[in-house]
Each structure stands twice: as C-alpha cells, then as structure tokens.
Design an enzyme around this catalytic site. Structure first.
Site, PDB file in Angstrom:
ATOM      1  N   LYS A 139      90.935  23.394 103.507  1.00 20.86           N
ATOM      2  CA  LYS A 139      91.688  22.377 102.833  1.00 20.86           C
ATOM      3  C   LYS A 139      93.274  22.652 102.971  1.00 20.86           C
ATOM      4  O   LYS A 139      93.961  21.725 103.251  1.00 20.86           O
ATOM      5  CB  LYS A 139      91.105  22.034 101.673  1.00 20.86           C
ATOM      6  CG  LYS A 139      89.817  21.842 101.638  1.00 20.86           C
ATOM      7  CD  LYS A 139      89.235  21.560 100.193  1.00 20.86           C
ATOM      8  CE  LYS A 139      89.809  22.394  99.048  1.00 20.86           C
ATOM      9  NZ  LYS A 139      89.788  23.548  98.979  1.00 20.86           N
ATOM     10  N   HIS A 141      85.927  26.908  95.698  1.00 15.98           N
ATOM     11  CA  HIS A 141      85.258  27.933  95.263  1.00 15.98           C
ATOM     12  C   HIS A 141      84.324  27.457  94.046  1.00 15.98           C
ATOM     13  O   HIS A 141      84.650  26.773  93.347  1.00 15.98           O
ATOM     14  CB  HIS A 141      85.851  28.974  94.962  1.00 15.98           C
ATOM     15  CG  HIS A 141      85.246  30.463  94.656  1.00 15.98           C
ATOM     16  ND1 HIS A 141      84.336  30.563  93.699  1.00 15.98           N
ATOM     17  CD2 HIS A 141      84.878  31.258  95.618  1.00 15.98           C
ATOM     18  CE1 HIS A 141      83.811  31.797  93.999  1.00 15.98           C
ATOM     19  NE2 HIS A 141      84.396  32.266  95.005  1.00 15.98           N
ATOM     20  N   SER A 175      50.416  29.140  41.403  1.00 17.49           N
ATOM     21  CA  SER A 175      51.217  30.307  41.583  1.00 17.49           C
ATOM     22  C   SER A 175      50.316  31.124  42.622  1.00 17.49           C
ATOM     23  O   SER A 175      49.334  31.342  42.489  1.00 17.49           O
ATOM     24  CB  SER A 175      51.472  30.657  40.176  1.00 17.49           C
ATOM     25  OG  SER A 175      52.034  32.159  40.372  1.00 17.49           O
ATOM     26  N   SER A 222      53.690  21.939  39.126  1.00 18.71           N
ATOM     27  CA  SER A 222      53.441  20.476  38.767  1.00 18.71           C
ATOM     28  C   SER A 222      52.082  20.271  38.801  1.00 18.71           C
ATOM     29  O   SER A 222      51.355  19.678  39.565  1.00 18.71           O
ATOM     30  CB  SER A 222      54.134  19.781  39.937  1.00 18.71           C
ATOM     31  OG  SER A 222      53.978  19.987  41.260  1.00 18.71           O
TER      32      SER A 222
END
Length: 652
Positions: free
Chosen positions: A33, A107, A474, A546
């Site tokens: 090129k 490249h 728990s 809960s």
C-alpha cells in the site's frame, strides 16, 4: 507522462470551493500500500521539493535499497519496523476534485487504526498482492469495509511485475475476490491490475498489460462519487461541552446531520428536556468567529444558546422532537472484536458514540461469523478478529440510530482499560423505542422535571426493585443464603442489600425483645424499611425468622407489588443439629425464653413464591434457584420493555 495531481503540503491550502473525497487504502501487511502511494506521487510529480532526495539519503544512510513507501511513511517506528502502524493522511488534487487519502495499517495488530480510518471515508481502495493472492486479511478487510458501511470499493491487484503481468493470474484473483465480496453484499467498482514499484496503471496505461482495457488508478479514483452532506437527514447534534461565556451558557458541538435554525425547538436525549434555540454562533476548531448565522447544517461546529436555562451536559444528543433518535436500554451491535481477551456474555465495556459514553453489558451473543469462510456459529465467546451480532444492555436509556438510517449516530466503539477493543454498527430491529409515550415535560414544571419514575429507576438499574423475604427457623440457612445471593447479584451489577435480623436488632430495633408483641413490631419496622429500599429500585433481601403469618402478611402489604415470599425450609431436627450460634442448646437449657421452634411457635408459610429445602438441597443449588427466580421476576420484566423480533443475525 505528467499528471495534474498536485500534493498539498497543508490541508488548509485546499480550495473550499472544490469537492473533497476521502479514500481509505487498506490491505494485507506487505501487499504494497505505502509503496503504491509513494510511487503515485512520484510518477505524477506531486512530491514537495526535496522529498525524494531526502528519502534517498535516508535509505543510503541505513544501507538499504530505496523504499518508495518511505515517501509517505512519516514515523520513525514505521521505518525501523517496515510496517505502517498509524493512519497517515495525504492531501492532493486532480482537475476534478480534492482528495484525502487515508493510509490504514494492514497488520492485524493495528486493525483498530484501520477501522478509525475507514469509518470516516467515502470510498476505499483495497490492495491485494498478485503473487500471494487473496489472503485471510484481505477478506477480513473487505468484511470490515462492508460492516462500516463503505460501499464504494476499488480493488488494486498490486505487484503484477512479480507474476510477469499475467492476465490469467489476475483474472483468477479478480474472480475469487469478486465472488467473496458478492457473498457479503459488496460490489467492487473496479478491479485494477497495477505495479506500485514499477508504476504500471497508476497514473496512466501500462505497456506491460495491453490486455487491460480498464481505467488507471487515478481514473478510478475520479470515478468515485462524493457522499453528500447529511443535511437532509434528521438533526443530530451531539453536545460536546457547555461553557459559560459573557453571562451566557453556550452549548457547543458539531452537527453530525440535519439542519439547525434559530427558533427551532430541540429535545435533548435521553432526558427529554426541551427548549428553543435562541442564537447560533460559528465555532470551528473550538474558536468563535463572531459570526451568528440563523441556520447551520451538517458538519458545522457551532455554539448555541437556549431560551430556557435547562440542564444540558456533554454526551446528550439534541434533535427535533418530530424526528428524535431511538431511545432504548437494549440494542444489537454488529461488531468486529479486537480485544486480546474474548468478548463474553456478562462482560462490561465502555461504549462511545460521538460524545456519548455509556457502560454497557453483553446480554447475549447471538451470532459469530468467520470472516474467512462466512460460517455462522450460534453463541459462544467472540475471539479476537471475529465478527458477531451482540445484544448490549445499557443502564438507563441511550439515544441512538439504526446505522442504515444515520451512519453518524449508528456507529460505536467499545473501550476496555482505555484501549479500543471493538467497533461496529447499531441495529435496533425488533427492539421497542422507549420514547413512545414519554412526553417532553414543560420546562416550567421544575419539580415534575426532577422526579424519577419507577420505570426510569428500573432501566437505570437493569432490574426492578423488590423485597425477597426469607422466612425460616434459626439455622435453616437464611443468613448464609442471603449473603451468598447478595454477593452473586452484586457481581452481576445489580443494586442489592441484605437486612439481617441480628444486625437490625443491634441498631434500628435495639429497644425490642422477643415477646410476641416485640417480634411483631420488629417485623413491622423491617417491612417499612424494606419497602423503601424496593421503592428506591434496590433488591433487598431480608433474613428474619418472622414466625407469624399475620406479620408476614403485613410485610407484603407494605410493598404489595414488590414482595416475594421465600420459605427457607428445614425441619427442626436439621436446624438444631446445625445450631450455628448455639441458640438451640441454650433454649433447651432454659436460658432463652420464647425461642422459635422450642418455646415459641413457627407458623409455616403457605403459598410461598419460592420454597428452598436446605435439608435436601446444597447451598449452591439453592442460590442457583434464587438467581433464576430473580432473573425471571425482577430482571426480565425490565428487559422485555425492549422486545426482540425473530431476528436471526444472519444478515451481519
């Protein structure tokens, strides 16, 4: 033979009255090129005075033969390594027009530079070595040009002197490469046999190739058409910066497409704020000229003032409201990947479009294309130098355009660690434009303007806010699962927080004991806090025993549209055997009163949204189920705002 080509040493010398064409030159490394361009200027007597002699002396000093490529290459590193590592621009002119030739690296290590050169070009010249023939990089460059929307392509088959100017070999290369380009939807304008070193078919006909009847390289360049300015397209004015000058707030940037006039009502995306243009000032190169035109078009750098001092910042995109850009949190990118590490699902990158920067996440890899043989693979990671169709997710909303409709706002690059790792074009086919239904709010209603809707929070976070209410005895694994889930969700970029029973009782609820009344008040307070988290768009995980159904019902009522009941199930024997805090042992010894499961009841949740039996499933299995639940119920509903069609990805 002399030509009328003349090299312009400085681009400022180019006539502003003449049209200008940008051409990028690409090709495999060592296909010639730089030699081609160097010879072009030499043979047409277009070099600045003394340039040829300067390069001749430099080559002699290095003890090497004369290199035509050094007429163009300007970096010391290029001379030492013998490869072009950056894009170089050369200005010259023919009787027809002015030219800018952009020489891009061949490249593969410098493909990102080639992409930046091609993205700003009107046409391309693709160079192939006649001796080596069509290489993998030749195909990759052709595909990249196609991907970047370069539609005018001439192919120069270089080094014809090395194959004896063989017509048969040239025809073979031409046939092969035309077939490849056709397969990706590209039609080359010309395929020209040349010799950069010997000057055949550069500026005129070649005595060595009388069989060739087509144009020379220069004639081919003159055949390309100029891409017209984008003034006919909808207005796209990316905001570069906002300055305060002479008591005015100047909003500056470059108009990428469309026209802008004083009095126009602009909408700024993605905020959807609007105001009218009060004035326009020329601002080329970051300098004010003092000129105040009433209208400005594509490619003009301007500074504008507005009739209302709304908040505008860098990265926003101004347009007319009747032709506003696509607004979305999901889009498809047809990209070329340059990163050393593969692009993979879930990876995050910095996306840049004009002046806009966004953090994006790879949501899905739809298709991967092998640019050599065009085979398509589904899914997987995208390796370096591969092409793929990838769906990106943006936190919040991003304004963009289909590449086919507006190239200036339809291209993007991806950055990682300050390095460009990918680039491509935007496709929003099948996704919903989220601008529909989003009215531009009056600039006088400042309170309304600053409100954040749930949808906006959801899109910014990439998920809905929600309460994952873990209930269980728990020792059932609530805290362990909550901590593991929080870590996993946070790693995915989600906004998440854990409210744990022990931690809450050390702060917010230090005044509460464990009587039934205090337990209920503990859950009530936590419920209200969790609801606020969810309203803020956060996924909050609560880990509380809960034990009472009534309290859990109140918790659901606090966030009715965001509550998700998760029962962390484990029988009493399993929990007591684990006893991570030694509480069961103390309860059995009478040291702890009102202990759930021993001296206080636990009402097992009924109709929980998700049940995880930790006595039968591992922690990993339970966390996996939790993540699946979150993805299905808190993430996908947000993603489905932008729905996909039956897009297959085959057209990338």
């Amino acid at each position: 033979m002399k030509s009328n080509l003349k090299l312009a040493v400085k681009p400022e010398a180019q006539s502003t009255e003449r049209e200008q064409l940008k051409i990028v030159i690409v090709g495999h490394v060592d296909h010639g090129k730089s030699t081609l361009v160097g010879r072009l200027f030499h043979d047409t007597d277009s070099l600045p005075d003394g340039k040829f002699e300067q390069v001749m002396a430099a080559c002699k000093k290095r003890g090497m033969p004369f290199e035509w490529s050094f007429l163009m290459d300007s970096l010391q590193a290029e001379r030492d390594q013998g490869i072009t590592i950056d894009t170089s621009q050369i200005w010259f002119k023919t009787p027809k027009r002015d030219y800018v030739i952009i020489d891009a690296p061949g490249h593969k290590e410098f493909l990102k530079n080639m992409i930046s050169g091609a993205a700003s070009s009107d046409a391309a010249l693709l160079v192939i070595d006649a001796k080596e023939g069509v290489r993998e990089q030749s195909k990759r460059h052709g595909y990249l040009l196609h991907l970047l929307g370069v539609r005018q392509i001439a192919v120069a088959v270089n080094k014809m002197d090395l194959i004896g100017y063989s017509e048969a070999k040239f025809k073979k290369i031409e046939k092969e490469y035309r077939a490849y380009l056709k397969s990706i939807g590209v039609k080359p304008t010309f395929v020209i046999p040349i010799s950069g070193r010997e000057g055949d078919c550069i500026a005129g006909a070649s005595a060595n190739m009388k069989w060739y009847r087509g144009p020379s390289l220069v004639q081919a360049l003159d055949h390309f058409s100029i891409t017209p300015p984008d003034s006919a397209l909808p207005l796209r004015f990316p905001i570069q910066d906002v300055y305060k000058f002479d008591e005015r707030r100047l909003i500056v940037g470059r108009i990428e497409s469309g026209k802008l006039s004083v009095g126009d009502e602009l909408v700024f995306s993605p905020t959807n704020k609007s105001a009218r243009v009060a004035s326009i000032e020329e601002w080329p190169g970051g300098k004010f000229t003092g000129k105040t035109p009433s209208t400005a078009g594509a490619e003009a750098s301007v500074a504008i003032t507005l009739d209302d001092q709304i908040f505008v910042e860098r990265g926003q995109l101004a347009s007319h409201s009747k032709a506003a850009p696509f607004l979305t949190n999901l889009f498809r990118g047809k990209l070329f990947w340059l990163g050393r590490e593969p692009l993979a699902k879930g990876n995050k990158y910095l996306l840049k479009i004009n002046t806009t920067e966004y953090q994006v996440e790879v949501k899905e890899i739809e298709k991967i294309v092998n640019t050599d043989n065009l085979k398509i693979a589904a899914g997987g990671n995208v390796e370096r130098n591969s092409v793929a169709a990838v769906v990106f997710r943006v936190r919040g909303l991003i304004a963009l355009d289909n590449f086919a409709e507006n190239q200036k706002t339809g291209r993007f690059v991806l950055v990682e660690n300050y390095q460009i790792v990918g680039g491509g074009i935007i496709d929003v086919k099948g996704f919903q434009n989220l601008r529909s239904g989003r009215k531009v709010k009056s600039t006088n209603l400042h309170v309304v303007e600053n409100r954040i809707t749930p949808l906006e929070r959801n899109l910014a976070n990439g998920h809905k806010g929600g309460v994952l209410w873990f209930a269980g005895l728990s020792g059932s694994g609530k805290t362990t699962l909550a901590g593991e889930l929080q870590q996993r969700l946070f790693a995915r970029g989600y906004q998440v927080y854990v409210l744990d029973g022990d931690n809450i009782r050390r702060g917010l609820n230090t005044d509460l004991g464990f009587t039934p009344k205090d337990r209920s008040e503990n859950i009530r307070r936590v419920s209200e806090v969790a609801a606020l988290f969810a309203d803020a768009g956060i996924i909050v995980i609560t880990a509380f025993i809960s034990p009472y159904k009534n309290d859990r019902d109140h918790a659901r009522a606090a966030a009715p549209n965001a509550f998700h009941s998760v029962y962390i199930k484990a029988d009493l024997q399993t929990c007591e055997k684990r006893d991570p805090k030694g509480l069961y042992k103390k309860a059995r010894a009478g040291e702890i009163k009102d202990f759930t499961g021993i001296s206080a009841p636990f009402e097992e949740p009924e109709n929980a949204d998700l049940v995880l039996d930790t006595g039968k499933k591992s922690i990993g299995e339970c966390v996996g189920m939790l993540i699946d639940y979150v993805e299905q119920n808190l993430v996908k509903p947000v993603e489905q705002v932008a729905k996909k069609s039956d897009y297959t990805g085959a057209d990338i």
